[in-house]
Design an enzyme around this catalytic site. Structure first.
Site, PDB file in Angstrom:
ATOM      1  N   THR A  34     -63.728   6.044   9.169  1.00 39.40           N
ATOM      2  CA  THR A  34     -64.238   5.010  10.078  1.00 39.40           C
ATOM      3  C   THR A  34     -64.381   3.670   9.362  1.00 39.40           C
ATOM      4  OG1 THR A  34     -66.382   5.940   9.545  1.00 39.40           O
ATOM      5  CG2 THR A  34     -65.502   6.458  11.713  1.00 39.40           C
ATOM      6  N   ASP A  35     -64.499   3.684   8.018  1.00 45.92           N
ATOM      7  CA  ASP A  35     -64.814   2.424   7.311  1.00 45.92           C
ATOM      8  C   ASP A  35     -63.738   1.359   7.512  1.00 45.92           C
ATOM      9  OD1 ASP A  35     -63.068   3.757   5.525  1.00 45.92           O
ATOM     10  OD2 ASP A  35     -64.318   3.432   3.746  1.00 45.92           O
ATOM     11  N   SER A  66     -61.204   7.089 -23.336  1.00 49.29           N
ATOM     12  CA  SER A  66     -61.663   7.995 -22.282  1.00 49.29           C
ATOM     13  C   SER A  66     -61.972   9.349 -22.912  1.00 49.29           C
ATOM     14  CB  SER A  66     -60.567   8.153 -21.221  1.00 49.29           C
ATOM     15  OG  SER A  66     -60.764   9.373 -20.535  1.00 49.29           O
ATOM     16  N   ALA A 120     -61.609  15.557  -6.345  1.00 43.14           N
ATOM     17  CA  ALA A 120     -62.404  16.425  -5.477  1.00 43.14           C
ATOM     18  C   ALA A 120     -62.978  15.666  -4.287  1.00 43.14           C
ATOM     19  CB  ALA A 120     -63.534  17.067  -6.286  1.00 43.14           C
ATOM     20  N   LEU A 122     -64.957  13.044  -4.499  1.00 41.30           N
ATOM     21  CA  LEU A 122     -66.316  12.560  -4.773  1.00 41.30           C
ATOM     22  C   LEU A 122     -66.301  11.157  -5.379  1.00 41.30           C
ATOM     23  CD1 LEU A 122     -67.920  15.851  -6.144  1.00 41.30           C
ATOM     24  CD2 LEU A 122     -67.749  15.024  -3.808  1.00 41.30           C
ATOM     25  N   SER A 124     -64.680   9.579  -8.003  1.00 44.86           N
ATOM     26  CA  SER A 124     -64.826   9.258  -9.423  1.00 44.86           C
ATOM     27  C   SER A 124     -64.200   7.901  -9.719  1.00 44.86           C
ATOM     28  CB  SER A 124     -64.190  10.348 -10.289  1.00 44.86           C
ATOM     29  OG  SER A 124     -62.843  10.518  -9.934  1.00 44.86           O
ATOM     30  N   ASP A 169     -66.863   3.974  -0.564  1.00 42.26           N
ATOM     31  CA  ASP A 169     -67.130   4.626  -1.847  1.00 42.26           C
ATOM     32  C   ASP A 169     -67.823   3.679  -2.821  1.00 42.26           C
ATOM     33  OD1 ASP A 169     -65.633   6.477  -0.518  1.00 42.26           O
ATOM     34  OD2 ASP A 169     -63.853   6.257  -1.772  1.00 42.26           O
ATOM     35  N   TYR A 219     -52.931   8.703   3.725  1.00 42.80           N
ATOM     36  CA  TYR A 219     -54.103   7.859   3.983  1.00 42.80           C
ATOM     37  C   TYR A 219     -53.657   6.519   4.570  1.00 42.80           C
ATOM     38  CZ  TYR A 219     -58.525   5.428   3.128  1.00 42.80           C
ATOM     39  OH  TYR A 219     -59.697   4.716   3.278  1.00 42.80           O
TER      40      TYR A 219
HETATM   41  C1  GLA Z   1     -61.570   7.729   0.976  1.00 42.72           C
HETATM   42  C2  GLA Z   1     -61.630   6.200   0.996  1.00 42.72           C
HETATM   43  C3  GLA Z   1     -62.819   5.706   1.824  1.00 42.72           C
HETATM   44  C4  GLA Z   1     -62.842   6.359   3.201  1.00 42.72           C
HETATM   45  C5  GLA Z   1     -62.661   7.876   3.098  1.00 42.72           C
HETATM   46  C6  GLA Z   1     -62.521   8.528   4.440  1.00 42.72           C
HETATM   47  O1  GLA Z   1     -62.661   8.231   0.289  1.00 42.72           O
HETATM   48  O2  GLA Z   1     -61.722   5.701  -0.310  1.00 42.72           O
HETATM   49  O3  GLA Z   1     -62.795   4.302   1.921  1.00 42.72           O
HETATM   50  O4  GLA Z   1     -61.880   5.789   4.052  1.00 42.72           O
HETATM   51  O5  GLA Z   1     -61.543   8.232   2.310  1.00 42.72           O
HETATM   52  O6  GLA Z   1     -63.686   8.403   5.171  1.00 42.72           O
END
Ligand code: GLA
Length: 384
Positions: A34-35, A66, A120, A122, A124, A169, A219
């Site tokens: 949705t963002d 790293s 994953a 999350l 990173s 994120d 995406y």
């Molecule tokens: C990834 C993108 C976010 C968002 C999500 C789906 O994490 O980095 O900006 O679009 O997918 O909600």
């Protein structure tokens, strides 16, 4: 501890004292894809981190190690070519975006590493971007505010790394607040914190440990499909620029003009925004069974309409349906692998992990991983 390990590595490789920053990964309770449609999201920062130890170098060279990849890279501060090392591009991207904003930097020494599982879902990468920009803002006294730090990180990913991600994120990493979800209006960037404190329930992430290929192109493809929907509707409706501006009724009215797959994608996004508003109402009165029901609905939408799930994620979600102790579960993040997010009764968690890991292993011959996470504050300086 990780923090000490990063500090020691820094001291072994470079001269002088570093400052240390810790930058968190994120979850999202509801509001997926949705963002970038100017809608709403409901993320939180979690207790999985990237730690950075950093100080200025004596010249214009950036010397980076790293810990997780056990690899070094050195590049000049004005580098604008991509590195062969994918992870270095998050750093170079951030430096480029700072320069575009007219600020002067010189070189630095950096050691970083963490425990946010890579790939994953999350974030990173967002944790690394926000961690670096936060640290550079400090050591070079750049004077950026939080929103600027967020935008620099997102632009680094969009313009340099080449993933056309939304703002969720990076926003969650910087603005995270202990024991709270943050509802973000991705258009106005207004936000509101919602406490998440439950005595009997916990958030559990199940990592499918799969990452199907083409994630980035799929995406970007979803974004295009949403834009296509807006274009069709703007023939009939004035002043619409994003799906945020469209109601379900309006979409229904013009359904005949849509290719079915575009219609389904738009329909999912519009419904997802409404679900998020509902969840926010019910988080306050701790109506977790209703919140959970909407999480399952989100999963169905992501699977059947938005088409970003996969059989491993569907299995992990479907397995939970038989248990009253789990009010809600869904795939989380961009899709095609990564984690599911689950609301689960605390005293059922250990039994559940045993049951589901066995069933998942039998079905896919893959070991799932589990993270019993807590909601924490965003990117911060920490004591060395
Ligand atoms: C990834 C993108 C976010 C968002 C999500 C789906 O994490 O980095 O900006 O679009 O997918 O909600």
């Amino acid at each position: 501890m990780l923090k000490e390990k990063i500090y020691k590595q820094f001291k072994a490789k470079f001269e002088g004292e570093p400052i240390m920053v810790k930058s968190p990964g994120r979850i999202n309770l509801i509001g997926e894809h949705t963002d970038y449609n100017d809608g709403f999201v409901l993320p939180a920062a979690i207790d999985k981190y990237i730690y950075l130890a950093i100080n200025k170098s004596k010249d214009n060279s950036c010397n980076v190690f790293s810990c997780d990849f056990n690899k070094s890279v050195t590049f000049p501060i004005n580098q604008n070519q991509k590195s062969e090392k994918h992870w270095a591009n998050y750093l170079i991207g951030v430096i480029n975006e700072i320069s575009k904003r007219g600020k002067k930097l010189s070189g630095f020494n950096l050691v970083f590493g963490g425990n946010i599982p890579i790939g994953a879902g999350l974030s990173s990468s967002a944790a690394l971007e926000t961690g670096l920009v936060f640290a550079l803002n400090k050591i070079f006294n750049l004077g950026f505010n939080s929103l600027e730090l967020i935008k620099i990180s997102q632009d680094a990913e969009n313009n340099f790394v080449g993933v056309n991600c939304g703002i969720m994120d990076q926003f969650a990493a910087i603005m995270g607040k202990k024991n709270h979800f943050v509802k973000l209006d991705c258009r106005s960037l207004e936000f509101e914190y919602f406490p998440f404190k439950t005595d009997n329930y916990q958030l559990l992430l199940c990592n499918s440990n799969v990452k199907h290929s083409l994630v980035d192109s799929e995406y970007n493809d979803r974004r295009l499909e949403c834009e296509k929907g807006v274009k069709i509707l703007s023939k009939y409706l004035n002043n619409i620029t994003k799906l945020r501006d469209v109601s379900s009724e309006e979409l229904e009215n013009y359904k005949a003009d849509f290719p079915i797959s575009t219609y389904e994608k738009c329909s999912y996004v519009i419904e997802e925004n409404s679900r998020l508003i509902e969840v926010c109402k019910h988080l306050n009165n701790k109506n977790l069974s209703y919140v959970g029901k909407l999480m399952y609905e989100t999963h169905e939408g992501l699977k059947n309409k938005y088409k970003v799930s996969c059989s491993e994620l569907d299995f992990l979600v479907d397995f939970t349906r038989q248990y009253d102790e789990i009010p809600g579960s869904r795939m989380m993040g961009g899709g095609f692998g990564g984690c599911t997010i689950n609301l689960i009764k605390k005293d059922f968690m250990n039994d559940f992990i045993q049951l589901i890991s066995k069933a998942y292993k039998e079905k896919f011959n893959i070991e799932a991983e589990f993270y019993n996470i807590n909601i924490v504050d965003g990117t911060r300086i920490i004591e060395t």
